[in-house]
Design a protein around this motif. Structure first.
Motif, PDB file in Angstrom:
ATOM      1  N   ILE A   1       0.832  -1.213   0.000  1.00  0.00           N
ATOM      2  CA  ILE A   1       0.000   0.000   0.000  1.00  0.00           C
ATOM      3  C   ILE A   1       0.866   1.264   0.000  1.00  0.00           C
ATOM      4  CG2 ILE A   1      -1.708   1.340   1.308  1.00  0.00           C
ATOM      5  CD1 ILE A   1      -3.010  -1.411   2.050  1.00  0.00           C
ATOM      6  N   PRO A   2       1.904   1.346   0.853  1.00  0.00           N
ATOM      7  CA  PRO A   2       2.767   2.534   0.774  1.00  0.00           C
ATOM      8  C   PRO A   2       3.436   2.703  -0.594  1.00  0.00           C
ATOM      9  CG  PRO A   2       3.106   1.416   2.862  1.00  0.00           C
ATOM     10  CD  PRO A   2       2.244   0.521   2.021  1.00  0.00           C
ATOM     11  N   ASP A   3       3.859   1.602  -1.209  1.00  0.00           N
ATOM     12  CA  ASP A   3       4.459   1.679  -2.550  1.00  0.00           C
ATOM     13  C   ASP A   3       3.456   2.211  -3.571  1.00  0.00           C
ATOM     14  OD1 ASP A   3       6.825   0.679  -1.526  1.00  0.00           O
ATOM     15  OD2 ASP A   3       6.632  -1.310  -2.451  1.00  0.00           O
ATOM     16  N   LEU A   4       2.220   1.741  -3.475  1.00  0.00           N
ATOM     17  CA  LEU A   4       1.182   2.213  -4.390  1.00  0.00           C
ATOM     18  C   LEU A   4       0.912   3.701  -4.172  1.00  0.00           C
ATOM     19  CD1 LEU A   4      -1.338  -0.761  -4.249  1.00  0.00           C
ATOM     20  CD2 LEU A   4      -0.042  -0.018  -6.257  1.00  0.00           C
ATOM     21  N   GLU A   5       0.889   4.127  -2.927  1.00  0.00           N
ATOM     22  CA  GLU A   5       0.628   5.536  -2.633  1.00  0.00           C
ATOM     23  C   GLU A   5       1.758   6.433  -3.152  1.00  0.00           C
ATOM     24  OE1 GLU A   5      -0.371   5.389   1.551  1.00  0.00           O
ATOM     25  OE2 GLU A   5      -2.474   5.022   1.055  1.00  0.00           O
ATOM     26  N   VAL A   6       2.995   5.957  -3.049  1.00  0.00           N
ATOM     27  CA  VAL A   6       4.132   6.707  -3.598  1.00  0.00           C
ATOM     28  C   VAL A   6       3.995   6.806  -5.121  1.00  0.00           C
ATOM     29  CG1 VAL A   6       6.625   6.594  -4.041  1.00  0.00           C
ATOM     30  CG2 VAL A   6       5.750   6.223  -1.730  1.00  0.00           C
ATOM     31  N   ALA A   7       3.648   5.703  -5.762  1.00  0.00           N
ATOM     32  CA  ALA A   7       3.487   5.706  -7.216  1.00  0.00           C
ATOM     33  C   ALA A   7       2.365   6.654  -7.645  1.00  0.00           C
ATOM     34  CB  ALA A   7       3.204   4.286  -7.716  1.00  0.00           C
ATOM     35  N   ILE A   8       1.267   6.670  -6.894  1.00  0.00           N
ATOM     36  CA  ILE A   8       0.154   7.577  -7.187  1.00  0.00           C
ATOM     37  C   ILE A   8       0.610   9.026  -7.030  1.00  0.00           C
ATOM     38  CG2 ILE A   8      -2.100   8.396  -6.338  1.00  0.00           C
ATOM     39  CD1 ILE A   8      -2.715   5.382  -5.714  1.00  0.00           C
ATOM     40  N   ASP A   9       1.321   9.316  -5.937  1.00  0.00           N
ATOM     41  CA  ASP A   9       1.820  10.672  -5.707  1.00  0.00           C
ATOM     42  C   ASP A   9       2.771  11.121  -6.817  1.00  0.00           C
ATOM     43  OD1 ASP A   9       0.343  10.824  -3.389  1.00  0.00           O
ATOM     44  OD2 ASP A   9       2.047  10.442  -2.047  1.00  0.00           O
TER      45      ASP A   9
ATOM     46  N   LYS B   1       0.706  19.971 -16.448  1.00  0.00           N
ATOM     47  CA  LYS B   1      -0.568  20.709 -16.446  1.00  0.00           C
ATOM     48  C   LYS B   1      -1.709  19.959 -17.138  1.00  0.00           C
ATOM     49  CE  LYS B   1       1.241  24.300 -14.437  1.00  0.00           C
ATOM     50  NZ  LYS B   1       1.421  24.141 -13.027  1.00  0.00           N
ATOM     51  N   SER B   2      -1.454  18.712 -17.528  1.00  0.00           N
ATOM     52  CA  SER B   2      -2.520  17.876 -18.088  1.00  0.00           C
ATOM     53  C   SER B   2      -2.071  16.420 -18.032  1.00  0.00           C
ATOM     54  CB  SER B   2      -2.832  18.269 -19.533  1.00  0.00           C
ATOM     55  OG  SER B   2      -1.729  17.995 -20.360  1.00  0.00           O
ATOM     56  N   ALA B   3      -3.028  15.540 -18.153  1.00  0.00           N
ATOM     57  CA  ALA B   3      -2.739  14.113 -18.086  1.00  0.00           C
ATOM     58  C   ALA B   3      -2.987  13.459 -19.439  1.00  0.00           C
ATOM     59  CB  ALA B   3      -3.612  13.452 -17.036  1.00  0.00           C
ATOM     60  N   SER B   4      -2.044  12.631 -19.846  1.00  0.00           N
ATOM     61  CA  SER B   4      -2.234  11.872 -21.081  1.00  0.00           C
ATOM     62  C   SER B   4      -3.221  10.739 -20.814  1.00  0.00           C
ATOM     63  CB  SER B   4      -0.899  11.292 -21.561  1.00  0.00           C
ATOM     64  OG  SER B   4      -0.455  10.284 -20.667  1.00  0.00           O
ATOM     65  N   LYS B   5      -3.706  10.135 -21.865  1.00  0.00           N
ATOM     66  CA  LYS B   5      -4.638   9.019 -21.721  1.00  0.00           C
ATOM     67  C   LYS B   5      -3.964   7.888 -20.944  1.00  0.00           C
ATOM     68  CE  LYS B   5      -7.633   5.989 -24.331  1.00  0.00           C
ATOM     69  NZ  LYS B   5      -7.399   4.786 -25.056  1.00  0.00           N
ATOM     70  N   GLU B   6      -2.689   7.652 -21.245  1.00  0.00           N
ATOM     71  CA  GLU B   6      -1.941   6.594 -20.564  1.00  0.00           C
ATOM     72  C   GLU B   6      -1.792   6.896 -19.074  1.00  0.00           C
ATOM     73  OE1 GLU B   6       2.591   4.973 -20.526  1.00  0.00           O
ATOM     74  OE2 GLU B   6       1.688   5.250 -22.505  1.00  0.00           O
ATOM     75  N   GLN B   7      -1.508   8.141 -18.731  1.00  0.00           N
ATOM     76  CA  GLN B   7      -1.382   8.515 -17.324  1.00  0.00           C
ATOM     77  C   GLN B   7      -2.700   8.342 -16.588  1.00  0.00           C
ATOM     78  OE1 GLN B   7       0.231  12.455 -18.036  1.00  0.00           O
ATOM     79  NE2 GLN B   7       2.151  11.894 -17.027  1.00  0.00           N
ATOM     80  N   LYS B   8      -3.794   8.718 -17.236  1.00  0.00           N
ATOM     81  CA  LYS B   8      -5.116   8.553 -16.618  1.00  0.00           C
ATOM     82  C   LYS B   8      -5.401   7.075 -16.355  1.00  0.00           C
ATOM     83  CE  LYS B   8      -7.185  12.685 -18.626  1.00  0.00           C
ATOM     84  NZ  LYS B   8      -8.134  13.220 -19.596  1.00  0.00           N
ATOM     85  N   GLU B   9      -5.054   6.215 -17.334  1.00  0.00           N
ATOM     86  CA  GLU B   9      -5.265   4.775 -17.178  1.00  0.00           C
ATOM     87  C   GLU B   9      -4.383   4.219 -16.065  1.00  0.00           C
ATOM     88  OE1 GLU B   9      -4.518   3.253 -21.090  1.00  0.00           O
ATOM     89  OE2 GLU B   9      -6.447   3.952 -21.870  1.00  0.00           O
ATOM     90  N   ASP B  10      -3.120   4.660 -16.025  1.00  0.00           N
ATOM     91  CA  ASP B  10      -2.199   4.211 -14.976  1.00  0.00           C
ATOM     92  C   ASP B  10      -2.706   4.626 -13.600  1.00  0.00           C
ATOM     93  OD1 ASP B  10      -0.538   3.126 -16.902  1.00  0.00           O
ATOM     94  OD2 ASP B  10       0.965   4.727 -16.792  1.00  0.00           O
ATOM     95  N   LEU B  11      -3.171   5.847 -13.493  1.00  0.00           N
ATOM     96  CA  LEU B  11      -3.678   6.357 -12.228  1.00  0.00           C
ATOM     97  C   LEU B  11      -4.886   5.548 -11.764  1.00  0.00           C
ATOM     98  CD1 LEU B  11      -3.290   8.511 -10.070  1.00  0.00           C
ATOM     99  CD2 LEU B  11      -4.727  10.040 -11.435  1.00  0.00           C
ATOM    100  N   GLU B  12      -5.794   5.282 -12.677  1.00  0.00           N
ATOM    101  CA  GLU B  12      -6.980   4.491 -12.347  1.00  0.00           C
ATOM    102  C   GLU B  12      -6.582   3.081 -11.894  1.00  0.00           C
ATOM    103  OE1 GLU B  12     -10.829   3.598 -11.561  1.00  0.00           O
ATOM    104  OE2 GLU B  12     -10.012   5.558 -12.055  1.00  0.00           O
ATOM    105  N   GLU B  13      -5.623   2.487 -12.585  1.00  0.00           N
ATOM    106  CA  GLU B  13      -5.168   1.139 -12.238  1.00  0.00           C
ATOM    107  C   GLU B  13      -4.516   1.121 -10.847  1.00  0.00           C
ATOM    108  OE1 GLU B  13      -1.805  -1.926 -13.866  1.00  0.00           O
ATOM    109  OE2 GLU B  13      -3.065  -0.943 -15.372  1.00  0.00           O
ATOM    110  N   LEU B  14      -3.674   2.107 -10.564  1.00  0.00           N
ATOM    111  CA  LEU B  14      -3.032   2.190  -9.252  1.00  0.00           C
ATOM    112  C   LEU B  14      -4.065   2.377  -8.143  1.00  0.00           C
ATOM    113  CD1 LEU B  14       0.030   4.447 -10.156  1.00  0.00           C
ATOM    114  CD2 LEU B  14       0.126   2.056  -9.405  1.00  0.00           C
TER     115      LEU B  14
END
Length: 86
Positions: free
Chosen positions: A16-24, A34-47
């Motif tokens: 969980i701490p590793d996931l939170e660091v990755a999310i941060d 200043k914006s999120a790519s489609k890939e970043q949005k997908e990665d964020l949702e997955e994390l």
């Protein structure tokens, strides 16, 4: 220490701490750009989904809702994932 305790500790102290660091870190990248790519949005949702699943597993462990076989499988899977990371 039981397998359930090992799994709970692994989730709470490492996964969980590793996931939170990755999310941060991902939020920082998005903020910098200043914006999120489609890939970043997908990665964020997955994390976020992975983090939610980990919290759910911890709660199930606390309530004793997982049997020993499930615990062993989850523990082995997480240890394998942590080993592959290194």
């Amino acid at each position: 220490m039981t397998s359930a305790e090992k799994l709970k500790n692994l989730l709470e102290l490492e996964v969980i701490p590793d996931l939170e660091v990755a999310i941060d870190e991902l939020f920082a990248e998005i903020d910098k750009a200043k914006s999120a790519s489609k890939e970043q949005k997908e990665d964020l949702e997955e994390l976020r989904e992975m983090r939610t699943e980990c919290f759910a597993i911890v709660e199930e462990l606390k309530r004793g809702e997982l049997d020993e076989e499930e615990i062993e499988e989850l523990l082995a899977e997480l240890i394998e994932m942590k080993t592959e990371e290194k």
